[in-house]
Motif scaffolding. Structure first.
Motif, PDB file in Angstrom:
ATOM      1  N   VAL A 254       0.860  -1.180   0.000  1.00 48.13           N
ATOM      2  CA  VAL A 254       0.000   0.000   0.000  1.00 48.13           C
ATOM      3  C   VAL A 254       0.899   1.233   0.000  1.00 48.13           C
ATOM      4  O   VAL A 254       1.847   1.314   0.778  1.00 48.13           O
ATOM      5  N   ARG A 255       0.566   2.176  -0.872  1.00 47.34           N
ATOM      6  CA  ARG A 255       1.349   3.415  -0.952  1.00 47.34           C
ATOM      7  C   ARG A 255       0.401   4.614  -0.915  1.00 47.34           C
ATOM      8  O   ARG A 255      -0.665   4.593  -1.529  1.00 47.34           O
ATOM      9  N   ALA A 256       0.805   5.641  -0.169  1.00 47.03           N
ATOM     10  CA  ALA A 256       0.036   6.873  -0.102  1.00 47.03           C
ATOM     11  C   ALA A 256       0.962   8.046  -0.397  1.00 47.03           C
ATOM     12  O   ALA A 256       2.097   8.076   0.080  1.00 47.03           O
ATOM     13  N   ARG A 257       0.445   8.985  -1.177  1.00 51.84           N
ATOM     14  CA  ARG A 257       1.230  10.186  -1.518  1.00 51.84           C
ATOM     15  C   ARG A 257       0.384  11.435  -1.250  1.00 51.84           C
ATOM     16  O   ARG A 257      -0.710  11.580  -1.789  1.00 51.84           O
ATOM     17  N   GLY A 258       0.924  12.309  -0.415  1.00 56.48           N
ATOM     18  CA  GLY A 258       0.288  13.610  -0.193  1.00 56.48           C
ATOM     19  C   GLY A 258      -1.122  13.535   0.343  1.00 56.48           C
ATOM     20  O   GLY A 258      -1.981  14.329  -0.048  1.00 56.48           O
ATOM     21  N   ILE A 259      -1.373  12.598   1.272  1.00 59.70           N
ATOM     22  CA  ILE A 259      -2.734  12.410   1.769  1.00 59.70           C
ATOM     23  C   ILE A 259      -3.098  13.498   2.777  1.00 59.70           C
ATOM     24  O   ILE A 259      -2.433  13.679   3.799  1.00 59.70           O
ATOM     25  N   ARG A 260      -4.152  14.213   2.444  1.00 60.89           N
ATOM     26  CA  ARG A 260      -4.738  15.185   3.362  1.00 60.89           C
ATOM     27  C   ARG A 260      -6.197  14.786   3.576  1.00 60.89           C
ATOM     28  O   ARG A 260      -6.914  14.503   2.612  1.00 60.89           O
ATOM     29  N   ALA A 261      -6.602  14.740   4.830  1.00 67.07           N
ATOM     30  CA  ALA A 261      -7.970  14.337   5.144  1.00 67.07           C
ATOM     31  C   ALA A 261      -8.612  15.362   6.061  1.00 67.07           C
ATOM     32  O   ALA A 261      -8.043  15.726   7.101  1.00 67.07           O
ATOM     33  N   ASN A 262      -9.784  15.827   5.649  1.00 66.16           N
ATOM     34  CA  ASN A 262     -10.559  16.768   6.447  1.00 66.16           C
ATOM     35  C   ASN A 262     -11.848  16.089   6.881  1.00 66.16           C
ATOM     36  O   ASN A 262     -12.625  15.615   6.044  1.00 66.16           O
TER      37      ASN A 262
ATOM     38  N   ASP B  79       2.892  10.887   3.337  1.00 68.33           N
ATOM     39  CA  ASP B  79       3.501   9.994   2.345  1.00 68.33           C
ATOM     40  C   ASP B  79       3.957   8.738   3.068  1.00 68.33           C
ATOM     41  O   ASP B  79       4.666   8.827   4.077  1.00 68.33           O
ATOM     42  N   VAL B  80       3.568   7.574   2.552  1.00 67.83           N
ATOM     43  CA  VAL B  80       3.987   6.326   3.186  1.00 67.83           C
ATOM     44  C   VAL B  80       3.974   5.205   2.159  1.00 67.83           C
ATOM     45  O   VAL B  80       3.132   5.176   1.257  1.00 67.83           O
ATOM     46  N   ALA B  81       4.941   4.302   2.278  1.00 69.45           N
ATOM     47  CA  ALA B  81       5.003   3.101   1.442  1.00 69.45           C
ATOM     48  C   ALA B  81       5.154   1.908   2.372  1.00 69.45           C
ATOM     49  O   ALA B  81       6.176   1.769   3.061  1.00 69.45           O
ATOM     50  N   LEU B  82       4.132   1.065   2.411  1.00 68.82           N
ATOM     51  CA  LEU B  82       4.114  -0.070   3.333  1.00 68.82           C
ATOM     52  C   LEU B  82       4.531  -1.328   2.576  1.00 68.82           C
ATOM     53  O   LEU B  82       3.849  -1.759   1.642  1.00 68.82           O
ATOM     54  N   PRO B  83       5.661  -1.936   2.969  1.00 65.85           N
ATOM     55  CA  PRO B  83       6.187  -3.077   2.216  1.00 65.85           C
ATOM     56  C   PRO B  83       5.320  -4.325   2.351  1.00 65.85           C
ATOM     57  O   PRO B  83       4.747  -4.593   3.410  1.00 65.85           O
TER      58      PRO B  83
ATOM     59  N   GLU C 282      -7.578  14.303  -0.096  1.00 60.94           N
ATOM     60  CA  GLU C 282      -6.735  14.675  -1.224  1.00 60.94           C
ATOM     61  C   GLU C 282      -5.513  13.767  -1.227  1.00 60.94           C
ATOM     62  O   GLU C 282      -5.081  13.278  -0.186  1.00 60.94           O
ATOM     63  N   GLY C 283      -4.947  13.553  -2.423  1.00 61.91           N
ATOM     64  CA  GLY C 283      -3.754  12.729  -2.539  1.00 61.91           C
ATOM     65  C   GLY C 283      -4.032  11.447  -3.293  1.00 61.91           C
ATOM     66  O   GLY C 283      -5.124  11.247  -3.837  1.00 61.91           O
ATOM     67  N   GLU C 284      -3.037  10.579  -3.343  1.00 68.69           N
ATOM     68  CA  GLU C 284      -3.128   9.327  -4.100  1.00 68.69           C
ATOM     69  C   GLU C 284      -2.870   8.139  -3.189  1.00 68.69           C
ATOM     70  O   GLU C 284      -1.985   8.177  -2.343  1.00 68.69           O
ATOM     71  N   ILE C 285      -3.663   7.101  -3.393  1.00 72.49           N
ATOM     72  CA  ILE C 285      -3.471   5.840  -2.668  1.00 72.49           C
ATOM     73  C   ILE C 285      -3.436   4.708  -3.681  1.00 72.49           C
ATOM     74  O   ILE C 285      -4.290   4.637  -4.565  1.00 72.49           O
ATOM     75  N   GLU C 286      -2.441   3.843  -3.556  1.00 68.16           N
ATOM     76  CA  GLU C 286      -2.304   2.672  -4.432  1.00 68.16           C
ATOM     77  C   GLU C 286      -2.352   1.398  -3.601  1.00 68.16           C
ATOM     78  O   GLU C 286      -1.739   1.319  -2.533  1.00 68.16           O
ATOM     79  N   LEU C 287      -3.085   0.433  -4.105  1.00 70.11           N
ATOM     80  CA  LEU C 287      -3.142  -0.904  -3.524  1.00 70.11           C
ATOM     81  C   LEU C 287      -2.484  -1.870  -4.497  1.00 70.11           C
ATOM     82  O   LEU C 287      -2.936  -1.992  -5.644  1.00 70.11           O
ATOM     83  N   LEU C 288      -1.382  -2.480  -4.085  1.00 68.17           N
ATOM     84  CA  LEU C 288      -0.637  -3.419  -4.926  1.00 68.17           C
ATOM     85  C   LEU C 288      -0.296  -2.788  -6.277  1.00 68.17           C
ATOM     86  O   LEU C 288      -0.427  -3.407  -7.334  1.00 68.17           O
TER      87      LEU C 288
ATOM     88  N   LEU D  12       5.578   2.632  12.116  1.00 59.83           N
ATOM     89  CA  LEU D  12       5.211   3.909  11.501  1.00 59.83           C
ATOM     90  C   LEU D  12       4.738   4.800  12.640  1.00 59.83           C
ATOM     91  O   LEU D  12       3.705   4.531  13.250  1.00 59.83           O
ATOM     92  N   ILE D  13       5.518   5.857  12.920  1.00 64.24           N
ATOM     93  CA  ILE D  13       5.244   6.709  14.071  1.00 64.24           C
ATOM     94  C   ILE D  13       4.612   8.008  13.590  1.00 64.24           C
ATOM     95  O   ILE D  13       5.156   8.679  12.710  1.00 64.24           O
ATOM     96  N   MET D  14       3.459   8.346  14.178  1.00 66.88           N
ATOM     97  CA  MET D  14       2.716   9.537  13.761  1.00 66.88           C
ATOM     98  C   MET D  14       2.557  10.511  14.922  1.00 66.88           C
ATOM     99  O   MET D  14       2.539  10.123  16.089  1.00 66.88           O
ATOM    100  N   ALA D  15       2.410  11.776  14.567  1.00 64.25           N
ATOM    101  CA  ALA D  15       2.083  12.821  15.538  1.00 64.25           C
ATOM    102  C   ALA D  15       1.439  13.970  14.780  1.00 64.25           C
ATOM    103  O   ALA D  15       1.913  14.357  13.704  1.00 64.25           O
ATOM    104  N   ALA D  16       0.341  14.474  15.327  1.00 64.94           N
ATOM    105  CA  ALA D  16      -0.324  15.656  14.766  1.00 64.94           C
ATOM    106  C   ALA D  16      -0.598  15.524  13.273  1.00 64.94           C
ATOM    107  O   ALA D  16      -0.418  16.471  12.505  1.00 64.94           O
ATOM    108  N   GLY D  17      -1.047  14.355  12.848  1.00 64.87           N
ATOM    109  CA  GLY D  17      -1.454  14.165  11.458  1.00 64.87           C
ATOM    110  C   GLY D  17      -0.326  14.012  10.468  1.00 64.87           C
ATOM    111  O   GLY D  17      -0.546  14.112   9.257  1.00 64.87           O
ATOM    112  N   ARG D  18       0.875  13.747  10.955  1.00 61.08           N
ATOM    113  CA  ARG D  18       2.031  13.574  10.073  1.00 61.08           C
ATOM    114  C   ARG D  18       2.819  12.333  10.471  1.00 61.08           C
ATOM    115  O   ARG D  18       2.798  11.910  11.634  1.00 61.08           O
ATOM    116  N   VAL D  19       3.541  11.778   9.516  1.00 58.20           N
ATOM    117  CA  VAL D  19       4.466  10.681   9.807  1.00 58.20           C
ATOM    118  C   VAL D  19       5.793  11.298  10.234  1.00 58.20           C
ATOM    119  O   VAL D  19       6.396  12.079   9.490  1.00 58.20           O
TER     120      VAL D  19
END
Length: 263
Positions: A11-19, A30-34, A66-72, A218-225
């Protein structure tokens, strides 16, 4: 399930913003999960962990994303619903379920993506459900309605539903809720067995010492990795201690990394 599991991205995410309800929860993640690994997502309350996981699963409704999410390697939006449901299993927090249904039928819901419309369960469906209920030690109450089960028993049935999908990727949001320590250990063994078989697991956990048993954190804080790396790395430990304001310390005990209170 993956020929080159450790070399590919599940799973890959690029520039994800969620309201959500006019509040921005995620800020350009941005995250790429192996694939073929277990990644645990941790961070303080309000870090955006569950929101991120729901975004990755395509389940965050009533929100502007907003942003892009890819599955496989394929855009999430391009997956037909049934096909996506065969690839990605989900276990969420406080899941709504039909309380009048017996545990066996709840677990069988995990097989719906594999069945033709209105078709009865196949032998393979029954085998998958039986294996899942045995794995979660929920077989003995398979005939009991969900409403009659304790919180921990209910959680194990819902885990069995996710396992019954037999998906290559499983996302779990607080899967240890209501589980006592022995069943938390059982869950840990189940996840390790899934990954050993080539599957990918991503879990949001509050239990930091269990999260440290994953392959990656994957460590997060305040909506960011703020950090993404192997659980065994010193840099990961430092980031973990920092995000929790040095209130915990990561130490190795009997060969296992543990998060201990700093006193």
């Amino acid at each position: 399930m993956h020929s080159s599991a450790t070399d590919s991205i599940a799973v890959r995410a690029r520039g994800i913003r969620a309201n959500v309800q006019k509040t921005q929860i995620l800020h350009g993640v941005d995250v790429a999960l192996p694939a073929g690994r277990w990644t645990s997502v941790v961070g303080p309350n309000g870090a955006g962990k569950s929101t991120l996981l729901k975004c990755l699963a395509g389940l965050l409704r009533h929100a502007r994303i907003e942003g892009e999410i890819e599955l496989l390697g394929r855009p999430l939006a391009d997956w037909p619903a049934r096909e996506r449901a065969r690839q990605l299993a989900w276990l969420g927090q406080n899941e709504a379920a039909a309380d009048e249904l017996p545990a066996y039928d709840i677990a069988m819901l995990g097989r719906l993506p594999h069945r033709a419309w209105m078709a009865p369960p196949s032998d393979a469906d029954h085998a998958a459900v039986q294996a899942a209920l045995h794995t979660t030690q929920a077989w003995d109450w398979r005939a009991r309605p969900l409403a009659q089960l304790s919180g921990g028993e209910r959680q194990r049935v819902l885990l069995a539903r996710a396992l019954a999908v037999q998906a290559p990727i499983t996302l779990m949001d607080e899967p240890l809720a209501n589980l006592d320590p022995p069943h938390q250990s059982d869950w840990l063994r189940t996840v390790r067995a899934l990954v050993a078989g080539g599957a990918t697991v991503v879990s949001v956990l509050h239990e930091i010492s269990i999260a440290l048993q994953a392959d990656d954190l994957l460590i997060m804080a305040a909506g960011r990795v703020v950090h993404h790396g192997p659980c065994s790395d010193a840099a990961t430990h430092a980031a973990l201690e920092q995000v929790f304001e040095q209130r915990i310390q990561v130490r190795q005990i009997d060969g296992l990394w543990m998060a201990l209170p700093r006193v």
